[in-house]
Design a protein around this motif. Structure first.
Motif, PDB file in Angstrom:
ATOM      1  N   HIS A 258      -5.589  -1.911  13.361  1.00  0.00           N
ATOM      2  CA  HIS A 258      -4.580  -2.543  12.800  1.00  0.00           C
ATOM      3  C   HIS A 258      -3.439  -1.466  12.363  1.00  0.00           C
ATOM      4  O   HIS A 258      -3.842  -0.382  11.699  1.00  0.00           O
TER       5      HIS A 258
ATOM      6  N   SER B 200      -0.258  -6.098   8.417  1.00  0.00           N
ATOM      7  CA  SER B 200      -1.581  -6.437   8.274  1.00  0.00           C
ATOM      8  C   SER B 200      -1.936  -6.802   7.026  1.00  0.00           C
ATOM      9  O   SER B 200      -2.844  -7.454   6.713  1.00  0.00           O
TER      10      SER B 200
ATOM     11  N   SER C 212      -6.733 -11.011   5.485  1.00  0.00           N
ATOM     12  CA  SER C 212      -6.213  -9.853   6.502  1.00  0.00           C
ATOM     13  C   SER C 212      -6.455  -8.527   6.032  1.00  0.00           C
ATOM     14  O   SER C 212      -6.630  -7.678   7.163  1.00  0.00           O
TER      15      SER C 212
ATOM     16  N   LEU D 124      -8.452  -5.689   8.444  1.00  0.00           N
ATOM     17  CA  LEU D 124      -7.854  -4.631   8.468  1.00  0.00           C
ATOM     18  C   LEU D 124      -8.860  -3.544   8.413  1.00  0.00           C
ATOM     19  O   LEU D 124      -9.067  -2.702   9.358  1.00  0.00           O
TER      20      LEU D 124
ATOM     21  N   ASN E  83     -11.706  -3.458  11.076  1.00  0.00           N
ATOM     22  CA  ASN E  83     -11.537  -2.851  12.348  1.00  0.00           C
ATOM     23  C   ASN E  83     -11.303  -1.429  12.138  1.00  0.00           C
ATOM     24  O   ASN E  83     -11.887  -0.608  13.189  1.00  0.00           O
TER      25      ASN E  83
ATOM     26  N   MET F 157      -3.039  -0.485   4.907  1.00  0.00           N
ATOM     27  CA  MET F 157      -3.074   0.340   6.288  1.00  0.00           C
ATOM     28  C   MET F 157      -3.077   1.731   6.048  1.00  0.00           C
ATOM     29  O   MET F 157      -4.063   2.247   6.874  1.00  0.00           O
TER      30      MET F 157
END
Length: 401
Positions: free
Chosen positions: A125, A130, A136, A140, A143, A178
């Motif tokens: 992501h 994201s 969400s 994130l 992953n 992120m």
């Protein structure tokens, strides 16, 4: 529609040739020695950066290439593109698989191939977008970190000669989840650097990459919809070709535990709204600015009918937007002399595996609660990353055009 590569070269990077050409030329023999006749696994290879990495890799004649991505259509287009390019040598053993790299079938593919000489992971992501809510955020982190750790544990069984995973400039002093997830990823891979060679790269925005704001302008223009951009956000940019090249250079030439970044100066930064102005003009249209997104939408058909292009520029007010970009922190030892176009973080603080495992247990324990909150996740990240400065503004990019 304009030639995007020419537009990027003229108006975004303002470079007539790749920033990394000197280092590619200087290290051609070493790159060829490490890649020619070797096997390669590229995870997330259908994305913009992964596909660019593959194009850079194929110029050195690997003997086997396996590409894994969850985007079936993206893999089909990647294959068509590679096989249509006369400058690329697609190896006889070329396989693509539409699957998640955390699936059991991926482990079977890895083991039956006897591992790979080169493994590069681009599955991530990558957007500040994201970060919206607890679901969400969980997706994130699973992953970018949890599944990535599972991959590293698998690689310990049959270690590669080179392992690379892509990071971001937003990992240096992160302000969004992120960026924090990528900083966690960096800390994690460093803990494995004694098991096999690991490298990563922090780099700038990839101009017109899939899903990026500039890429959105292409689609909005085709649909005769308004173009939008922040008026107060400046960023560093590399071209799609350059994004693959920096990853290849870091993957092959880096020493275990090193982080690469492009040598870019502050004057190389570009404002999104300025790039949008150039994009509109180069497409033969006249910019017509509006004071709100609603006004731009309502008037878009009329504006286009008169040879104009409706735009709406706004000041950034969403969670996670970083005021400035940086490629390293003041606690990291950086070498600017080894490469012409690349700086290298040669030494950074490293965690031992026990500390890494403790963090992942705390994170999975939070996710195991049915009523976990985004705030609880942020607190876990703050305890692990003391320099993580997160401010919740209550707005996210999905609330904008």
């Amino acid at each position: 529609m304009i030639d995007l590569n020419e537009f990027i070269s003229k108006y975004v990077t303002e470079r007539s040739e790749s920033l990394f050409t000197p280092d590619l030329k200087a290290n051609d023999a070493r790159l060829r020695d490490e890649i020619e006749g070797r096997s390669a696994l590229v995870i997330g290879g259908a994305g913009s950066i992964g596909a660019s990495f593959i194009r850079a890799l194929l110029r050195y004649n690997p003997s086997k290439l396996v590409v894994v991505d969850i985007n079936e259509n993206g893999l089909a287009e990647l294959t068509r593109d590679l096989r249509s390019d006369a400058a690329l040598n697609v190896p006889e053993i070329y396989l693509t698989y539409t699957l998640n790299f955390a699936d059991p079938i991926f482990e079977q593919i890895f083991r039956e191939n006897g591992g790979f000489d080169i493994v590069a992971n681009f599955s991530a992501h990558k957007h500040v977008r994201s970060e919206k809510d607890r679901f969400s955020v969980r997706a994130l982190l699973e992953n970018n970190d949890l599944k990535a750790k599972h991959l590293l544990d698998l690689l310990k069984e049959i270690p590669p000669r080179h392992f690379f995973c892509v990071s971001t400039d937003k990992a240096a002093n992160p302000v969004n989840i992120m960026g924090a997830s990528k900083r966690v990823m960096e800390e994690m891979v460093m803990a494995y650097s004694d098991c096999f060679k690991v490298t990563t790269a922090r780099f700038a925005n990839v101009a017109f990459s899939n899903g990026s704001l500039p890429d959105g302008w292409v689609h909005r223009l085709a649909a005769r919809q308004p173009l939008v951009a922040p008026s107060d956000v400046e960023r560093y940019f590399v071209s799609p070709e350059e994004s693959g090249q920096i990853c290849l250079l870091a993957c092959i030439l880096g020493r275990s535990g090193e982080i690469f970044f492009p040598k870019l100066e502050e004057e190389n930064m570009k404002r999104f709204s300025d790039i949008c102005d150039d994009f509109v003009r180069e497409n033969g249209l006249e910019k017509v600015a509006f004071e709100s997104d609603a006004e731009a939408r309502i008037n878009s058909a009329d504006v286009y009918s008169r040879g104009g292009c409706p735009v709406y520029y706004f000041r950034s007010d969403t969670t996670g937007e970083k005021a400035f970009e940086e490629f390293f922190t003041d606690t990291e030892r950086v070498n600017f002399d080894r490469f012409a176009s690349l700086g290298v973080v040669e030494e950074t603080d490293r965690r031992d595996m026990e500390e890494i495992n403790a963090f992942f247990k705390e994170l999975t324990d939070v996710f195991a609660r049915q009523d976990f909150t985004k705030e609880q996740v942020v607190e876990v990240l703050r305890r692990f990353l003391p320099n993580f400065s997160h401010e919740e503004l209550g707005r996210n990019l999905d609330q904008k055009m």
